[in-house]
Scaffold this motif. Structure first.
Motif, PDB file in Angstrom:
ATOM      1  N   VAL A   1       0.858  -1.172   0.000  1.00  9.29           N
ATOM      2  CA  VAL A   1       0.000   0.000   0.000  1.00  9.29           C
ATOM      3  C   VAL A   1       0.902   1.231   0.000  1.00  9.29           C
ATOM      4  CG1 VAL A   1      -2.055  -1.033   1.014  1.00  9.29           C
ATOM      5  CG2 VAL A   1      -0.247  -0.242   2.518  1.00  9.29           C
ATOM      6  N   GLU A   2       0.767   2.016  -1.045  1.00 13.51           N
ATOM      7  CA  GLU A   2       1.577   3.214  -1.220  1.00 13.51           C
ATOM      8  C   GLU A   2       3.069   2.917  -1.066  1.00 13.51           C
ATOM      9  OE1 GLU A   2       0.029   6.436   1.118  1.00 13.51           O
ATOM     10  OE2 GLU A   2      -1.866   6.447   0.018  1.00 13.51           O
TER      11      GLU A   2
ATOM     12  N   ASN B   1      -1.687  -2.352   8.897  1.00 19.20           N
ATOM     13  CA  ASN B   1      -2.022  -1.018   8.385  1.00 19.20           C
ATOM     14  C   ASN B   1      -0.809  -0.095   8.513  1.00 19.20           C
ATOM     15  OD1 ASN B   1      -3.242   1.399   7.649  1.00 19.20           O
ATOM     16  ND2 ASN B   1      -4.513   1.555   9.490  1.00 19.20           N
TER      17      ASN B   1
ATOM     18  N   VAL C   1       0.551   2.214   6.603  1.00 15.90           N
ATOM     19  CA  VAL C   1       0.371   3.630   6.262  1.00 15.90           C
ATOM     20  C   VAL C   1      -0.362   4.351   7.390  1.00 15.90           C
ATOM     21  CG1 VAL C   1      -0.715   5.242   4.651  1.00 15.90           C
ATOM     22  CG2 VAL C   1       0.486   3.238   3.777  1.00 15.90           C
TER      23      VAL C   1
ATOM     24  N   LEU D   1       0.953   7.565   9.605  1.00 14.70           N
ATOM     25  CA  LEU D   1       0.163   8.801   9.700  1.00 14.70           C
ATOM     26  C   LEU D   1      -0.494   8.985  11.067  1.00 14.70           C
ATOM     27  CD1 LEU D   1      -1.576   8.707   6.189  1.00 14.70           C
ATOM     28  CD2 LEU D   1       0.450  10.002   6.869  1.00 14.70           C
TER      29      LEU D   1
ATOM     30  N   ASP E   1      -6.953   3.390   7.265  1.00 17.49           N
ATOM     31  CA  ASP E   1      -5.842   3.036   6.374  1.00 17.49           C
ATOM     32  C   ASP E   1      -5.616   4.133   5.336  1.00 17.49           C
ATOM     33  OD1 ASP E   1      -7.860   2.728   4.499  1.00 17.49           O
ATOM     34  OD2 ASP E   1      -7.473   0.614   4.094  1.00 17.49           O
ATOM     35  N   HIS E   2      -4.868   3.816   4.297  1.00 16.45           N
ATOM     36  CA  HIS E   2      -4.503   4.787   3.272  1.00 16.45           C
ATOM     37  C   HIS E   2      -5.707   5.293   2.484  1.00 16.45           C
ATOM     38  CE1 HIS E   2      -4.682   0.861   1.397  1.00 16.45           C
ATOM     39  NE2 HIS E   2      -4.722   1.415   0.211  1.00 16.45           N
ATOM     40  N   ARG E   3      -6.847   4.561   2.565  1.00 20.48           N
ATOM     41  CA  ARG E   3      -8.073   4.983   1.862  1.00 20.48           C
ATOM     42  C   ARG E   3      -9.040   5.718   2.772  1.00 20.48           C
ATOM     43  NH1 ARG E   3      -9.583  -1.066   0.632  1.00 20.48           N
ATOM     44  NH2 ARG E   3      -8.877  -1.062   2.798  1.00 20.48           N
TER      45      ARG E   3
END
Length: 252
Positions: free
Chosen positions: A36-37, A96, A98, A102, A107-109
Motif C-alpha cells: 500500500v503506497e 495497516n 500507512v 500517519l 488506512d490509506h483509503r
C-alpha cells in the motif's frame, strides 16, 4: 524495556525492517500480502506453521494510532526468538502500515479495516483471507489500544465454557491496572473482561478477531491497552499479555 524513542513510534518502515531481521534469525518466512503506497503488508510464518502444525495467530497494527500494540508484538518476538524458531506461529505484524505512519485509525483509503475482514475483495483483507484460509490455529491474539480506556481490558471469543481472560488480565495488572468500567464500548464488562457469548450482528463489517473465530479459530482474545498512558508501559503490558496468554493456552 526501552524499545525505541517515542519519536519513532510511527516509523512503520523501521518496524518492518526489524521484523525482516528477526525472521532471518529465526528461520521464519516473510510473505508480502500486498503493498500500500509502496509499503509492504507483511505476514510472518514460522517453520512449524509452514509444516501444518496448529499455530498461534498474533496480529497488530490494524489501527495506526495504536503503536503500543505493534511495538509490543515486536518486543515480545525479539525477546522470545527461540520460541519463534521452534514453535508454530502465524504473525501479522502491522496490517495497516500507512495508518501507523500517519498516526491514524484508518488506512490509506480512510477506511477502518477492522470492519473489512469479511471482504475477499478488500485490498488488505482479501490477501489476508487468502493467507489464513485452511490454516490450523490453536488460538488468536489481536493486539489493540483504546483512546478511551481507563486501564487494560480484553474481548474474549471462546468455544469453551470457561472464561480465560480473567486470570490473564489479573496477571497483566502488574503493569497496568484493569479498566473497571462495567460497560466498555457498549458491551458488558467485568474486571476488564468482555466475554462475547454470541457474535454481534449490528456491526457494519467483520472485525479480525470475529472473522478468525468464524473461520474456526477456537478462541480469540482482543487485548486493549490505554493509548493515553506512557508508551513504554503500554509496550510492556502488551508483551506480558502475550507471554501470559501463551502460557495459559500451552498448559490448558
Amino acid at each position: 524495556m526501552k524499545l525505541l524513542p517515542n519519536h519513532r513510534a510511527h516509523d512503520a518502515r523501521h518496524l518492518i525492517q526489524r521484523w525482516r531481521v528477526l525472521a532471518r534469525k529465526t528461520g521464519c518466512k516473510v510473505r508480502t500480502l500486498c503493498e500500500v503506497e509502496g509499503v509492504p503488508v507483511l505476514a510472518i510464518e514460522s517453520a512449524a506453521a509452514r509444516e501444518g502444525v496448529a499455530a498461534a495467530y498474533l496480529s497488530s497494527g490494524v489501527h495506526g494510532d495504536e503503536p503500543g500494540a505493534a511495538w509490543g508484538l515486536l518486543a515480545w518476538a525479539e525477546k522470545h526468538a527461540r520460541e519463534l524458531k521452534s514453535g508454530a506461529f502465524l504473525i501479522a505484524p502491522c496490517l495497516n502500515p500507512v495508518g501507523l505512519t500517519l498516526n491514524t485509525r484508518v488506512d490509506h483509503r480512510g477506511i477502518d479495516i477492522n470492519r473489512r475482514f469479511h471482504d475477499a475483495e478488500d485490498v488488505i483483507c482479501g490477501p489476508w483471507q487468502r493467507w489464513i484460509t485452511g490454516r490450523a490455529m490453536r488460538f488468536g491474539l489481536c493486539l489493540h489500544e483504546d483512546y478511551d480506556a481507563q486501564g487494560i481490558y480484553l474481548y474474549e471469543l471462546n468455544h469453551a465454557r470457561q472464561t480465560t481472560g480473567h486470570s490473564i488480565i489479573d496477571r497483566c495488572s502488574r503493569v497496568i491496572a484493569p479498566d473497571l468500567r462495567t460497560k466498555i464500548d457498549g458491551q458488558r464488562a467485568k474486571n476488564g473482561v468482555i466475554r462475547r457469548r454470541t457474535l454481534p450482528t449490528h456491526l457494519p463489517g467483520m472485525p479480525e478477531a470475529i472473522e478468525l473465530h468464524v473461520r474456526g479459530c477456537p478462541v480469540t482474545l482482543t487485548f486493549e491497552t490505554p493509548s493515553e498512558f506512557d508508551l513504554e508501559k503500554r509496550v510492556r503490558a502488551q508483551v506480558m499479555f502475550i507471554e501470559v496468554a501463551m502460557e495459559a493456552f500451552t498448559t490448558s
